[in-house]
Design an enzyme around this catalytic site. Structure first.
Site, PDB file in Angstrom:
ATOM      1  N   HIS A 229      -0.859   0.162  -9.727  1.00 26.53           N
ATOM      2  CA  HIS A 229      -1.595  -0.687  -8.786  1.00 26.53           C
ATOM      3  C   HIS A 229      -2.146  -1.930  -9.494  1.00 26.53           C
ATOM      4  O   HIS A 229      -3.349  -2.229  -9.444  1.00 26.53           O
ATOM      5  CB  HIS A 229      -2.735   0.100  -8.137  1.00 26.53           C
ATOM      6  CG  HIS A 229      -3.126  -0.441  -6.789  1.00 26.53           C
ATOM      7  ND1 HIS A 229      -3.428   0.358  -5.721  1.00 26.53           N
ATOM      8  CD2 HIS A 229      -3.272  -1.725  -6.344  1.00 26.53           C
ATOM      9  CE1 HIS A 229      -3.737  -0.388  -4.675  1.00 26.53           C
ATOM     10  NE2 HIS A 229      -3.651  -1.672  -5.030  1.00 26.53           N
TER      11      HIS A 229
ATOM     12  N   ARG B 167       0.841  -1.187   0.000  1.00 28.39           N
ATOM     13  CA  ARG B 167       0.000   0.000   0.000  1.00 28.39           C
ATOM     14  C   ARG B 167       0.877   1.239   0.000  1.00 28.39           C
ATOM     15  O   ARG B 167       1.978   1.250   0.571  1.00 28.39           O
ATOM     16  CB  ARG B 167      -0.921   0.029   1.232  1.00 28.39           C
ATOM     17  CG  ARG B 167      -2.059  -0.979   1.163  1.00 28.39           C
ATOM     18  CD  ARG B 167      -3.066  -0.620   0.095  1.00 28.39           C
ATOM     19  NE  ARG B 167      -4.178  -1.565   0.033  1.00 28.39           N
ATOM     20  CZ  ARG B 167      -4.241  -2.603  -0.796  1.00 28.39           C
ATOM     21  NH1 ARG B 167      -3.224  -2.849  -1.616  1.00 28.39           N
ATOM     22  NH2 ARG B 167      -5.299  -3.396  -0.811  1.00 28.39           N
TER      23      ARG B 167
END
Length: 308
Positions: free
Chosen positions: A271, A223
């Protein structure tokens, strides 16, 4: 029973088709077309709008479309119902493949070969055997363990750090603050696959980079909140770190004017390290829904006190 699907980055129709294969007859609605919210008992979501889940009065189950659940847990109005994180073979295999690719890229000097190609220079560079390259993995859960197992087939030396000691064949385990301090100086490549919690937020910072050996590389596929981006830029500019592969960022999409885009020793992906494929992951949704219907324990439940 009615299921509500909410994700701005996933194909609702692909998920509708795959969920129907496993759960024929289950009605699926797609946010914001909720119909009567009283009908909805299951929500399958990725980054739902704040307050959306709380607007469902009969909600009994939340399924995250990702392995991480912090975008859901950050909602102060989140209902107190079971929350399931995605642990599926497709996502895990994707993540392991991404990690291996990035480790190979830096170990096999592909960054330098790309520069040589730009100059039309034929020059063979020496690289160390994989057995002499130490890869450290922060986070030895499903994704970290799968990545370690795949890297082990290529004969890398593997070390891993987690909240508590793990026993994984071929991986030296470290845990706690003392374990992290002992592990970092050994890492040629450091991969972050941690869950994002208050304890791990900002863990990849100036102090951590300074503890790595000169010339180390970092890979963040967990993250964006794990990484202090300004500290990374400083460590790259000083020459202490050789490079970084980044798939996640504090702000996504990464702003076009962000200096990471143009840094010559940073590799950026949007991502995509671990993708939740409907064809491979809808079965997990079905398993959770079936367990709910039958009153059996639901697998892969999130411990909200830990954040994963």
């Amino acid at each position: 029973m009615t299921l509500l699907f909410c994700s701005a980055s996933d194909s609702a129709e692909d998920w509708r088709r795959e969920i129907a294969r496993h759960l024929p007859g289950l009605e699926m609605r797609v946010w914001p077309e909720t119909g009567d919210v009283a009908d909805i008992e299951v929500a399958v979501v990725w980054k739902p709008p704040a307050g959306m889940l709380a607007s469902l009065p009969n909600l009994k189950l939340i399924v995250s479309l990702g392995a991480g659940v912090e975008p859901i847990l950050q909602d102060p109005t989140l209902p107190d119902v079971p929350l399931v994180r995605m642990v599926a073979d497709g996502l895990t295999a994707d993540m392991a493949g991404y990690v291996v690719f990035q480790v190979l890229y830096w170990h096999r000097l592909m960054d330098r070969y790309a520069a040589l190609q730009a100059e039309a220079r034929w020059e063979q560079l020496d690289h160390r055997p994989a057995s002499e390259v130490t890869v450290g993995i922060l986070g030895m859960g499903e994704l970290g363990a799968a990545s370690a197992r795949t890297l082990r087939t290529l004969e890398y030396r593997l070390i891993g750090w987690s909240r508590s000691p793990k026993s994984i064949e071929g991986v030296e385990s470290f845990a706690g603050a003392d374990g992290l301090a002992a592990m970092l100086p050994q890492c040629d490549v450091l991969v972050c696959l941690l869950p994002l919690t208050e304890e791990t937020r900002g863990i990849m910072n100036a102090d951590l980079f300074a503890a790595l050996p000169k010339g180390a590389v970092i890979v963040n596929a967990a993250r964006g909140g794990h990484l202090v981006e300004s500290d990374l830029l400083d460590a790259l500019e000083s020459g202490h770190l050789r490079g970084a592969s980044l798939d996640v960022f504090a702000t996504e999409p990464l702003p076009a004017d962000h200096p990471l885009w143009r840094h010559p020793r940073v590799r950026i992906t949007p991502h995509v390290a671990g993708v939740t494929h409907p064809s491979l992951c809808a079965g997990q949704v079905a398993t959770a829904v079936t367990a709910l219907r039958e009153g059996r324990p639901i697998p892969n439940l999130v411990d909200r006190s830990r954040g994963y």
